[in-house]
Design an enzyme around this catalytic site. Structure first.
Site, PDB file in Angstrom:
ATOM      1  N   GLN A 116       3.074  -0.750  -4.291  1.00  0.00           N
ATOM      2  CA  GLN A 116       1.882  -1.299  -3.477  1.00  0.00           C
ATOM      3  C   GLN A 116       2.219  -2.642  -3.420  1.00  0.00           C
ATOM      4  OE1 GLN A 116       0.242  -3.043  -7.055  1.00  0.00           O
ATOM      5  NE2 GLN A 116      -0.480  -3.280  -5.044  1.00  0.00           N
ATOM      6  N   CYS A 117       1.517  -3.037  -2.312  1.00  0.00           N
ATOM      7  CA  CYS A 117       1.347  -4.549  -1.883  1.00  0.00           C
ATOM      8  C   CYS A 117      -0.313  -4.899  -1.605  1.00  0.00           C
ATOM      9  CB  CYS A 117       2.307  -4.779  -0.840  1.00  0.00           C
ATOM     10  SG  CYS A 117       2.328  -3.919   0.566  1.00  0.00           S
ATOM     11  N   ASN A 118      -0.312  -5.526  -0.519  1.00  0.00           N
ATOM     12  CA  ASN A 118      -1.836  -5.730  -0.033  1.00  0.00           C
ATOM     13  C   ASN A 118      -2.063  -5.349   1.207  1.00  0.00           C
ATOM     14  OD1 ASN A 118      -0.227  -7.871   1.065  1.00  0.00           O
ATOM     15  ND2 ASN A 118      -1.876  -9.125   1.129  1.00  0.00           N
ATOM     16  N   GLY A 169       0.548  -2.700   2.863  1.00  0.00           N
ATOM     17  CA  GLY A 169       1.435  -1.461   2.894  1.00  0.00           C
ATOM     18  C   GLY A 169       2.893  -1.644   3.713  1.00  0.00           C
TER      19      GLY A 169
END
Length: 461
Positions: free
Chosen positions: A418-420, A422
């Site tokens: 995950q990131c902020n 996608g």
């Protein structure tokens, strides 16, 4: 036989299959099929469709049909040539300057299997003489008239199946030489129009050039092509295309039956939602699909009169992917395709097909709250980003370091990335897949964090 000879023979037997399997492994594609219409594969070059970029992680994702490559770049030496043919640095990629799906070329160096991009070139608009061009409005007037021209879609059949301009015939540029004699008009002075996938697509100009060499004298190119047409007008598809290219493949769509409810209950296309034309004003006002590019396919009776009217109104309120079934339900039934009976659904919804490797949002929420023993959540953002907040249940392994530190991740557990936004998470997914990981998923959603580990999650449809 001595023990030394036995060891040598055993080693040879062990190595030969490994060498053969490496040699027999299919080479990864370096050029998308659509690009092969005009280009050939070149060493040190990738040609395909732009997927996304992470300026923070200094990585670009390019798609070549079913294959995805993630390529790093050094911002100090990396060059970008945009679609206006301007050369510069990464500033030319900021603010979504390169649209997803646009054709690009990446030149790279390769050190021990790790690609580093040195230059990215965005495919520019095709240049044609003004006298050869025809506008959207001019094409629309001809289509409304229905005669006095021949309109050809130069895109491959698979793109034609997405929907075409009414009255168009599919004459794919890759098959032009094979199909031209059968499809082009006998009158070489007739108005012949070619179109394809937009201003940077070369298939319609190249088709026009071939037609000119065959002796045709009145040729036009609708350079703006299908993207410009769809922004102002509806496309059409046949019952066969709707069945085989959409319904049979489970492609996400919204299918609206515009006939009276009593009539649709007697027989309709499976999966359709009732949307009676007589109530369309009220129904359109209530239509709140967030995804304005969602494919909406309309059908009524054979005439298509109501479908054409409602298509125009849907386009007017902002929907840009409207299609009409040629011949309506009558043509569908006459083709012998499946018909369902009974009251149709009334609620309209659209869920785009998940991207490869995408995790369901609710499943992610459960893992984020309390990861099972066989699940590990990896935040692939940079250290500076995670300093502003991250999940208490995640570990941080920044995307730029992932290739080097991938061995730290267990292959027997499900790795959730995950990131902020996608973007970085999807790049990490493809990178780990390349490195042999099979138990991997990524979150394709917007995440905002607070320093106490709390987060908000939103999904753009």
């Amino acid at each position: 036989m001595s023990s030394l000879k036995k060891t040598a023979v055993s080693l040879a037997i062990t190595l030969i299959p490994a060498i053969c399997s490496a040699a027999d492994a299919p080479a990864k594609p370096v050029i998308a099929k659509v690009c092969t219409n005009c280009h050939k594969a070149e060493a040190g070059t990738l040609r395909g469709l732009f997927d996304n970029v992470s300026l923070k992680s200094k990585a670009i994702q390019i798609r070549m049909d079913d294959n995805v490559e993630v390529v790093n770049f050094d911002e100090k030496s990396f060059q970008v040539v945009n679609d206006a043919r301007k050369t510069g640095n990464i500033d030319l990629m900021k603010n979504n300057a390169i649209k997803k799906g646009h054709e690009i070329k990446i030149e790279f160096t390769d050190a021990s299997g790790v690609k580093t991009a040195t230059k990215l070139t965005v495919k520019p608009p095709v240049e044609l003489p003004a006298a050869m061009l025809i506008s959207t409005d001019e094409v629309a007037k001809l289509v409304a008239k229905g005669s006095g021209y021949y309109l050809f879609d130069s895109r491959p059949a698979i793109r034609f199946q997405d929907g075409a301009i009414p009255t168009a015939v599919n004459l794919p540029f890759p098959a032009f030489d094979k199909m031209a004699e059968k499809l082009l008009p006998a009158d070489k002075n007739a108005l012949v129009i070619f179109y394809c996938a937009g201003v940077s697509c070369n298939m319609s100009p190249a088709s026009a050039d071939k037609a000119k060499k065959l002796g045709y004298t009145n040729i036009k190119v609708y350079k703006d092509g299908m993207p410009a047409w769809s922004a102002k007008n509806y496309a059409v598809l046949t019952p066969q295309i709707l069945k085989e290219a959409w319904l049979d493949k489970g492609t996400s769509l919204v299918l609206l039956d515009l006939r009276p409810e009593q009539e649709s209950a007697k027989g309709a296309i499976k999966g359709a939602v009732t949307f009676p034309a007589k109530s369309s004003d009220k129904l359109i006002k209530k239509l709140t699909l967030k995804q304005k590019k969602a494919p909406i396919i309309l059908y009524d009776t054979a005439s298509g009169t109501e479908a054409a009217k409602i298509a125009a109104r849907l386009i007017k309120v902002g929907y840009t992917n409207i299609k009409m079934l040629t011949g309506g339900f009558d043509a569908w039934k006459a083709s012998g395709y499946e018909v369902t009976t009974g009251a149709l659904a009334t609620k309209i919804s659209y869920a785009p097909k998940p991207r490869q490797g995408e995790i369901d949002i609710e499943e992610f929420r459960k893992f984020a709250a309390a990861p099972p023993a066989d699940v590990i959540i990896v935040d692939v953002r940079t250290v500076a980003e995670t300093a502003l907040g991250m999940l208490k249940t995640a570990i941080n392994l920044p995307l730029p370091d992932l290739r080097e530190k991938a061995a730290e991740l267990p292959k027997d557990k499900l790795v959730v990335l995950q990131c902020n936004t996608g973007n970085q998470a999807e790049m990490a997914y493809h990178l780990l897949k390349e490195l042999g990981f099979t138990k991997i998923k990524f979150l394709n959603a917007q995440m905002t964090f607070t320093k106490n580990g709390k987060y908000e999650l939103t999904k753009e449809l």
